[in-house]
Motif scaffolding. Sequence first.
Motif, PDB file in Angstrom:
ATOM      1  N   ASP A   2      -5.035  -9.438  52.475  1.00 15.20           N
ATOM      2  CA  ASP A   2      -6.111  -8.485  52.184  1.00 15.20           C
ATOM      3  C   ASP A   2      -6.502  -7.809  53.498  1.00 15.20           C
ATOM      4  OD1 ASP A   2      -8.767  -9.509  53.354  1.00 15.20           O
ATOM      5  OD2 ASP A   2      -7.968 -11.289  52.364  1.00 15.20           O
ATOM      6  N   TRP A   3      -7.129  -6.643  53.362  1.00 12.58           N
ATOM      7  CA  TRP A   3      -7.370  -5.822  54.559  1.00 12.58           C
ATOM      8  C   TRP A   3      -8.487  -6.352  55.442  1.00 12.58           C
ATOM      9  CZ3 TRP A   3      -4.875  -1.358  56.523  1.00 12.58           C
ATOM     10  CH2 TRP A   3      -3.689  -1.060  55.854  1.00 12.58           C
ATOM     11  N   MET A   4      -9.398  -7.141  54.884  1.00  9.55           N
ATOM     12  CA  MET A   4     -10.394  -7.788  55.743  1.00  9.55           C
ATOM     13  C   MET A   4      -9.672  -8.738  56.695  1.00  9.55           C
ATOM     14  SD  MET A   4     -13.530  -7.073  55.821  1.00  9.55           S
ATOM     15  CE  MET A   4     -14.485  -8.494  56.346  1.00  9.55           C
ATOM     16  N   SER A   5      -8.707  -9.474  56.150  1.00 12.38           N
ATOM     17  CA  SER A   5      -7.949 -10.392  56.989  1.00 12.38           C
ATOM     18  C   SER A   5      -7.125  -9.615  58.017  1.00 12.38           C
ATOM     19  CB  SER A   5      -7.016 -11.257  56.136  1.00 12.38           C
ATOM     20  OG  SER A   5      -7.787 -12.043  55.247  1.00 12.38           O
ATOM     21  N   PHE A   6      -6.582  -8.477  57.599  1.00 12.60           N
ATOM     22  CA  PHE A   6      -5.794  -7.673  58.547  1.00 12.60           C
ATOM     23  C   PHE A   6      -6.667  -7.184  59.707  1.00 12.60           C
ATOM     24  CE2 PHE A   6      -4.305  -3.302  59.737  1.00 12.60           C
ATOM     25  CZ  PHE A   6      -3.193  -3.697  60.466  1.00 12.60           C
ATOM     26  N   PHE A   7      -7.864  -6.677  59.388  1.00 13.22           N
ATOM     27  CA  PHE A   7      -8.733  -6.201  60.465  1.00 13.22           C
ATOM     28  C   PHE A   7      -9.173  -7.353  61.370  1.00 13.22           C
ATOM     29  CE2 PHE A   7      -9.886  -2.569  57.407  1.00 13.22           C
ATOM     30  CZ  PHE A   7      -8.963  -1.714  57.985  1.00 13.22           C
ATOM     31  N   CYS A   8      -9.455  -8.506  60.759  1.00 12.63           N
ATOM     32  CA  CYS A   8      -9.817  -9.674  61.577  1.00 12.63           C
ATOM     33  C   CYS A   8      -8.629 -10.132  62.431  1.00 12.63           C
ATOM     34  CB  CYS A   8     -10.288 -10.832  60.699  1.00 12.63           C
ATOM     35  SG  CYS A   8     -11.920 -10.562  59.998  1.00 12.63           S
ATOM     36  N   PHE A   9      -7.439 -10.092  61.838  1.00 16.36           N
ATOM     37  CA  PHE A   9      -6.236 -10.471  62.587  1.00 16.36           C
ATOM     38  C   PHE A   9      -6.058  -9.551  63.791  1.00 16.36           C
ATOM     39  CE2 PHE A   9      -1.799 -10.364  63.750  1.00 16.36           C
ATOM     40  CZ  PHE A   9      -1.369 -11.673  63.629  1.00 16.36           C
ATOM     41  N   THR A  10      -6.161  -8.242  63.580  1.00 14.90           N
ATOM     42  CA  THR A  10      -5.933  -7.328  64.707  1.00 14.90           C
ATOM     43  C   THR A  10      -7.070  -7.432  65.728  1.00 14.90           C
ATOM     44  OG1 THR A  10      -6.745  -5.572  63.249  1.00 14.90           O
ATOM     45  CG2 THR A  10      -4.382  -5.647  63.653  1.00 14.90           C
ATOM     46  N   TYR A  11      -8.273  -7.763  65.263  1.00 17.39           N
ATOM     47  CA  TYR A  11      -9.363  -7.913  66.237  1.00 17.39           C
ATOM     48  C   TYR A  11      -9.258  -9.238  66.999  1.00 17.39           C
ATOM     49  CZ  TYR A  11     -13.784  -7.450  68.590  1.00 17.39           C
ATOM     50  OH  TYR A  11     -14.721  -7.322  69.583  1.00 17.39           O
ATOM     51  N   PHE A  12      -9.044 -10.343  66.288  1.00 18.35           N
ATOM     52  CA  PHE A  12      -9.114 -11.659  66.937  1.00 18.35           C
ATOM     53  C   PHE A  12      -7.743 -12.207  67.355  1.00 18.35           C
ATOM     54  CE2 PHE A  12     -13.100 -11.559  64.486  1.00 18.35           C
ATOM     55  CZ  PHE A  12     -13.988 -11.763  65.535  1.00 18.35           C
ATOM     56  N   THR A  13      -6.754 -12.120  66.457  1.00 25.63           N
ATOM     57  CA  THR A  13      -5.467 -12.746  66.774  1.00 25.63           C
ATOM     58  C   THR A  13      -4.675 -11.882  67.748  1.00 25.63           C
ATOM     59  OG1 THR A  13      -5.561 -13.617  64.525  1.00 25.63           O
ATOM     60  CG2 THR A  13      -3.523 -13.969  65.737  1.00 25.63           C
TER      61      THR A  13
END
Length: 473
Positions: free
Chosen positions: A200-211
């Motif tokens: 999901d895109w919330m996870s994608f944005f969190c991934f690109t921000y944090f991971t």
Amino acid sequence: MAIDYNSKIPNNVNLSDDKQLQRALEKWQPAFLDWWKEMGPEGYQQKDVYLRTATSVDAKGWATYGMTKMPDYRWGIFLADQVPDRKIGFGDHMGEAAWQQVPGEFRADLRRLIVTQGDTEPASVEQQRLLGQTCPSLYDLRNLFQVNVEEGRHLWAMVYLLHAYFGRDGREEAEELLERHSGDRNKPRILSTFNEPIDDWMSFFCFTYFTDRDGKYQLKMLAESGFDPLSRTCRFMLTEEAHHMFVGETGLGRVIKRALEVMAEIKSGDPAAVRRAGAIDLPLVQKYINFWFSSAQDLFGSDTSTNAANYFANGLKGRPDEDNYEDHVVKDATYEIEDVQADGSIKTVSIPLRNAMNVIARRAYVKDCDIGVQRWNRVIKKAGVDFEITLPSERFRRTVGVYAGHTFTPEGKFVSAAEWEAKKYSSIPSPEDRAYVKSLMHQVIEPGKMAGWIAPPDRGINNLAVDYQYVRL
Ligand SMILES: [Fe+2]
Ligand SMILES: [Fe+2]
């Protein structure tokens, strides 16, 4: 350093002068393309995408923009310019000339560092391969693909090092980088976070921000390396990586902005009401942040680490922004870290600083994470809403290091395992929260249109309009 764009592999490493290396890479290239077609973005391989391609390494004009089909993307090998007479900047070899070849005694360690870094690059492409089907806009779809092709290029960067400097076992490692797959039961990716799908895109944005930001810090540490080709490779990768974190920061920022707009429209901050209006409420944004921040913390490794100490002592991996420190040898220095007692109480212990390198890097990372958080909070405050996004404690939800096996609240307070189980969904997304986010994931592909849960970006890519057709479907 001319880039030969007519050659199969764009590069600034004079590949045409090294026939053996060229042959190795040209042999690997079809396997890479097969991998990309099979494991890369699903359903968009033949579409024109407005992509930025690395075409040189100078600060001003390294990127060229244009419509490209992803399999035709010019994956290439780019190293930052060589610093003349570069010296090793830290550890026991401080002041010696940087190595242009791999020192025999550090061969195994360097290979492991390169393979571990290299493995994360294609892993993230695999994790995100289905996201295009639920993109909130063409602008976001393009950004996803930009991140994906650049992670593909980062794989090329690591494979170049393996082929050029590690002989036969380097070539074998390069093949295995295409054989392990995210979530594969028999041949998973090396680091566990990279085996979880990002669907999901919330996870994608969190991934690109944090991971991806963890990636930035790993690259920063490797950019300090005494092994000069690794340093130069990572320095150039960092210029691309910045865009990935931009995607994360602005993505989450736009989710927050949309929540604030909806709250103003419905004149309510009630999370349930915000959801009924189709936006993602701020407490839910916080839960996603808690989840992703804590798993990214684990990527830095154990709080005390003799491996990390050895990497530093041997000049293989420095601290991020090593220049900012006064003492680059830190032979007898100590550093205070926390230790968790059996009853959950915290004791401060002093350990040799070299053994604390993972914590030092992690804390620098936390500060960097906080910059975007403060930006989001200013937007929330300006909207007159009483809510503050916070980063959870470094103790929260850890599976690696001193906090692993203990349970803490996001505020860092010790709680029993039973208490954590009973209350955990007040701090991380519950199955219902995730189902709600999933229910919002519908593809929006009309140029300039945005899904209802996300605000439009402030501007388009490369000075183009937000409603530009970034992907031709
Ligand atoms: Fe990367
Ligand atoms: Fe990245």
